[in-house]
Write a protein that holds these residues in place. Structure first.
Motif, short mmCIF file in Angstrom:
data_model
loop_
_atom_site.label_atom_id
_atom_site.label_comp_id
_atom_site.label_asym_id
_atom_site.label_seq_id
_atom_site.Cartn_x
_atom_site.Cartn_y
_atom_site.Cartn_z
N LYS A 407 0.81 -1.22 0.00
CA LYS A 407 0.00 0.00 0.00
C LYS A 407 0.84 1.26 0.00
N ILE A 408 2.16 1.12 -0.14
CA ILE A 408 3.06 2.26 -0.25
C ILE A 408 3.42 2.45 -1.71
N VAL A 409 3.06 3.58 -2.30
CA VAL A 409 3.30 3.81 -3.73
C VAL A 409 3.85 5.21 -3.94
N THR A 410 4.54 5.38 -5.06
CA THR A 410 5.00 6.72 -5.46
C THR A 410 3.88 7.46 -6.16
N ILE A 411 4.10 8.75 -6.40
CA ILE A 411 3.09 9.54 -7.11
C ILE A 411 2.87 8.99 -8.52
N ALA A 412 3.98 8.61 -9.18
CA ALA A 412 3.87 8.06 -10.53
C ALA A 412 3.08 6.75 -10.53
N ASP A 413 3.33 5.92 -9.52
CA ASP A 413 2.58 4.67 -9.42
C ASP A 413 1.10 4.93 -9.22
N GLN A 415 -0.62 7.50 -10.17
CA GLN A 415 -1.22 8.04 -11.39
C GLN A 415 -1.46 6.95 -12.43
N GLN A 416 -0.63 5.90 -12.38
CA GLN A 416 -0.77 4.82 -13.36
C GLN A 416 -1.76 3.75 -12.92
N MET A 417 -2.22 3.83 -11.70
CA MET A 417 -3.17 2.83 -11.22
C MET A 417 -4.50 3.02 -11.91
N VAL A 435 0.50 7.43 -0.58
CA VAL A 435 1.22 7.97 -1.73
C VAL A 435 2.36 8.83 -1.19
N ASP A 436 3.57 8.31 -1.30
CA ASP A 436 4.73 8.98 -0.70
C ASP A 436 5.95 8.64 -1.55
N ASN A 437 6.48 9.63 -2.24
CA ASN A 437 7.59 9.38 -3.16
C ASN A 437 8.81 8.82 -2.46
N GLU A 438 9.22 9.46 -1.37
CA GLU A 438 10.44 9.02 -0.68
C GLU A 438 10.30 7.61 -0.16
#
Length: 483
Positions: A407-413, A415-417, A435-438
């Motif tokens: 359940k930890i994803v980057t912003i790009a991930d 947006q692609q979901m 949603v946490d880039n770092e």
């Protein structure tokens, strides 16, 4: 004369099996390189060992916890696959021993010995085991949740065609007592049986749990030949099926032409199959998946500290601060997850902890999401510090390393979901999506390190480091942790 020569040959063979040096209670592996046509790869799910034999040259490395063969007056006095293998060679049924097959047999002999020693704890005797049917057991577990992970770890034998994997597994299986709850079956036949049982229990809330209960009631020890996943229907249920089987105490011995990472390669919806691969790999070493496993972790912790008494301790960290250790002894510390990752601690605190301790038993690692993002950050930092210090991790967790961070994803991930269809709705899960880039970028490193920290190579390095510490004066041993 022939009998004398045979006895000498058996004695020399027995000596070949003893290839370890023991010092300070630890085992140091000896390595040897040989050239041989063919080769095998050996993974051990739910076990500490990972080792491979490669073509055209390969390295064999394994610490034997028991003598493979004992010889008295020229006669073999111990059972198991190694003894049967030597008997067949002595009788002329097999040509002289293949060095790679001997490596595999050492693994199988080790497992055989452990099963014999822990037969009662593993509930192997079919006549002493519970007579409850799988469905009744499942209904009872609704009221009293039960889990009984096996104290013995299984084996996954992987190698090319014609290397003798099936013959060796059959040799192992045939040496086991007839009254044990054991089954030897081809993997595809096993899965056909599973699907047939699933149809029988159609309508039950979790039919896979019922099927796992039935299978484990019939056979605690499963020997599956030719483990190969090609069917999407199999791929989608294997993770949950084997999670239930392992929680019921099942022990898996499998042969395959493919390493776990290559199972179901390029298969349809393979992303849903990856947690099963992670389950096989994560359950190596001391990473235990499941709930209510505190007693198992506590048992492993006390095995490591030996005769030392575990007591609360204090560790100096930075700026005069101290960190309270709930239990510590013989270089091993025991913490509930909340004590290390739900408190305002950072890298300096963790570095201070591993100046004194080389092993951490961590109880109750949760799956991470929006609700515990801060704890996830601290856990990532903790793993990084442990990795840098070559520390050993024992832990119980709610899922494999991959599942902990699903359940930890980057912003790009994010947006692609793509929007979920009604048949794959995950609204309840999405509410905890973080949603946490770092953190999203750091999780891949943490998953990789958790997996590596439970690999055989890493644990060997840790054992060598601890052995070196024990040989050094007390003041200089601290520097080894940061070497």
């Amino acid at each position: 004369m022939r009998a004398i020569l045979r006895s000498i040959r058996q004695f020399r063979s027995a000596l070949r099996y003893r290839g370890d040096i023991f010092y300070n209670g630890l085992s140091k592996r000896q390595h040897c390189r040989v050239n041989k046509n063919g080769g095998s790869v050996y993974y051990t799910p739910q076990c500490t060992d990972f080792w491979r034999c490669q073509h055209p040259s390969y390295m064999i490395s394994r610490a034997l916890h028991t003598d493979a063969v004992n010889v008295a007056n020229g006669e073999l006095i111990q059972g198991g696959p190694l003894v049967e293998y030597e008997r067949r060679i002595a009788a002329g049924e097999l040509v002289d021993g293949d060095i790679c097959q001997l490596g595999t047999l050492r693994q199988l002999q080790r497992l055989y010995d452990e099963l014999v020693e822990t037969a009662d704890a593993c509930r192997l005797d079919r006549y002493a085991a519970s007579e409850k049917a799988g469905r009744s057991r499942w209904l009872w577990s609704r009221f009293i949740p039960q889990s009984s992970y096996a104290p013995v770890k299984g084996l996954y034998l992987c190698g090319g065609v014609g290397t003798g994997k099936t013959m060796l597994m059959d040799m192992f299986f045939d040496q086991l007592p007839c009254n044990w709850r054991k089954k030897r079956i081809h993997f595809h036949d096993f899965m056909l049986n599973v699907h047939s049982r699933l149809q029988k229990h159609n309508g039950v809330a979790d039919p896979l749990e019922v099927v796992a209960g039935e299978v484990s009631d019939e056979s605690i020890l499963l020997c599956l030949d030719e483990f190969m996943v090609t069917d999407v229907a199999d791929a989608l249920i294997l993770n949950r099926l084997f999670r239930h089987l392992f929680s019921h105490g099942a022990i898996l011995v499998a042969t395959s032409n493919r390493a776990p990472d290559n199972l179901y390669e390029r298969g349809l919806q393979r992303d849903l199959f990856l947690p099963f691969i992670a389950l096989l790999k994560a359950q190596q070493g001391f990473y235990f998946v499941g709930k209510d496993l505190s007693s198992l972790l506590n048992e492993k912790f006390h095995q490591l500290i030996g005769n030392h008494k575990a007591v609360p301790q204090k560790v100096e960290v930075v700026m005069g601060r101290t960190l309270q250790v709930p239990l510590g002894a013989n270089g091993c510390a025991y913490f509930p997850f909340e004590e290390l990752c739900d408190r305002p601690l950072g890298a300096a605190d963790y570095f201070g902890l591993f100046k004194k301790f080389h092993t951490l038993a961590l109880e109750g690692v949760p799956t991470f999401g929006l609700h515990n993002r801060t704890a996830a950050y601290r856990f990532v930092t903790l793993v990084d510090v442990m990795y840098e210090n070559k520390a050993r991790l024992l832990c119980t967790a709610e899922g494999s390393p991959v599942e902990l961070f699903e359940k930890i994803v980057t912003i790009a991930d994010a947006q692609q979901m793509s929007p979920r269809t009604s048949s794959r709705s995950r609204k309840s899960d999405d509410s905890d999506l973080c949603v946490d880039n770092e953190l999203g970028f750091a999780k891949d490193r943490t998953i990789s390190r958790l997996t590596e920290m439970n690999s055989r190579e890493y644990l060997e390095q840790h054992a060598a480091m601890v052995a070196e510490m024990q040989q050094l004066p007390a003041d200089s041993s601290k520097d080894v942790l940061h070497a």
